[in-house]
Scaffold this motif. Structure first.
Motif, short mmCIF file in Angstrom:
data_model
loop_
_atom_site.label_atom_id
_atom_site.label_comp_id
_atom_site.label_asym_id
_atom_site.label_seq_id
_atom_site.Cartn_x
_atom_site.Cartn_y
_atom_site.Cartn_z
N UNK A 25 29.62 35.59 -92.65
CA UNK A 25 29.19 35.03 -93.75
C UNK A 25 29.54 35.42 -95.11
N UNK A 26 29.75 36.71 -95.19
CA UNK A 26 30.44 37.07 -96.67
C UNK A 26 31.84 36.74 -96.57
N UNK A 27 32.42 36.73 -95.59
CA UNK A 27 33.95 36.43 -95.97
C UNK A 27 34.00 34.72 -96.01
N UNK A 28 33.19 34.05 -95.62
CA UNK A 28 33.20 32.52 -95.89
C UNK A 28 32.55 32.49 -97.56
N UNK A 29 31.83 33.15 -97.85
CA UNK A 29 31.50 33.22 -99.35
C UNK A 29 32.46 33.68 -100.33
N UNK A 30 33.11 34.66 -99.94
CA UNK A 30 34.34 35.27 -100.66
C UNK A 30 35.55 34.20 -100.64
N UNK A 31 35.83 33.35 -99.70
CA UNK A 31 36.96 32.39 -99.67
C UNK A 31 36.38 31.44 -100.77
N UNK A 32 35.29 30.96 -100.38
CA UNK A 32 34.63 29.85 -101.51
C UNK A 32 34.86 30.33 -102.91
N UNK A 33 34.49 31.55 -103.10
CA UNK A 33 34.47 31.80 -104.48
C UNK A 33 36.12 32.27 -105.04
N UNK A 34 36.80 32.69 -104.06
CA UNK A 34 38.05 32.92 -104.60
C UNK A 34 38.84 31.60 -104.97
N UNK A 35 38.58 30.39 -104.18
CA UNK A 35 39.02 29.18 -104.66
C UNK A 35 38.43 28.64 -105.91
N UNK A 36 37.05 29.21 -106.07
CA UNK A 36 36.57 28.68 -107.58
C UNK A 36 37.13 29.46 -108.60
N UNK A 37 37.48 30.66 -108.39
CA UNK A 37 38.06 31.44 -109.51
C UNK A 37 39.40 31.17 -109.83
N UNK A 38 40.00 30.40 -108.89
CA UNK A 38 41.51 29.87 -109.17
C UNK A 38 41.35 28.94 -110.23
N UNK A 39 40.48 28.17 -110.15
CA UNK A 39 40.17 27.21 -111.30
C UNK A 39 39.59 27.53 -112.52
N UNK A 40 38.72 28.61 -112.38
CA UNK A 40 37.74 28.99 -113.50
C UNK A 40 38.09 30.48 -113.68
N UNK A 41 39.27 30.84 -114.45
CA UNK A 41 39.39 32.15 -114.55
C UNK A 41 38.60 33.02 -115.42
N UNK A 42 37.92 32.20 -116.11
CA UNK A 42 36.96 33.33 -117.18
C UNK A 42 35.47 33.12 -116.76
N UNK A 43 35.22 32.81 -115.51
CA UNK A 43 33.84 32.73 -115.21
C UNK A 43 33.50 34.13 -114.49
N UNK A 44 32.82 34.88 -115.52
CA UNK A 44 32.94 36.34 -115.26
C UNK A 44 31.54 36.77 -114.24
N UNK A 45 30.44 35.90 -114.24
CA UNK A 45 29.33 35.89 -113.68
C UNK A 45 29.96 35.80 -112.01
N UNK A 46 30.61 34.79 -111.73
CA UNK A 46 31.13 34.70 -110.48
C UNK A 46 31.94 35.79 -110.01
N UNK A 47 32.91 36.32 -110.96
CA UNK A 47 33.69 37.63 -110.50
C UNK A 47 32.60 38.54 -110.22
N UNK A 48 31.74 38.83 -110.99
CA UNK A 48 30.75 40.02 -110.63
C UNK A 48 30.25 39.61 -109.27
#
Length: 87
Positions: A25-48
């Protein structure tokens, strides 16, 4: 699909509480967040949030590697994640 084959390999009584399922489940969330952060580079809350999830997954994998090396190696192979570097 990877999700269905992985979930079906875990028996029903140990699905949600098992270390393997939680790491999955953690790996699945990480992969989703990685694809999100590729589009939104300055989303610091998601990075945290991703850093926190990465830390949780790393601790779970360390626990599993100490308890059962065979299950750990199998999980690493199934999820296609690399082993963490040791200090």
């Amino acid at each position: 699909m990877v999700i269905n084959s992985f979930i079906s390999s875990i028996s029903k009584e140990e699905k949600k509480g098992s270390v393997e399922f939680q790491v999955f489940c953690f790996t699945d969330k990480i992969r989703k967040l990685t694809s999100h952060l590729e589009l939104h580079k300055k989303d610091f809350l998601s990075q945290r949030g991703m850093r926190k999830i990465l830390g949780k997954r790393q601790r779970m994998l360390a626990y599993l590697s100490n308890k059962n090396k065979v299950r750990y190696k199998k999980l690493i192979g199934q999820l296609n994640i690399r082993e963490p570097k040791t200090r």
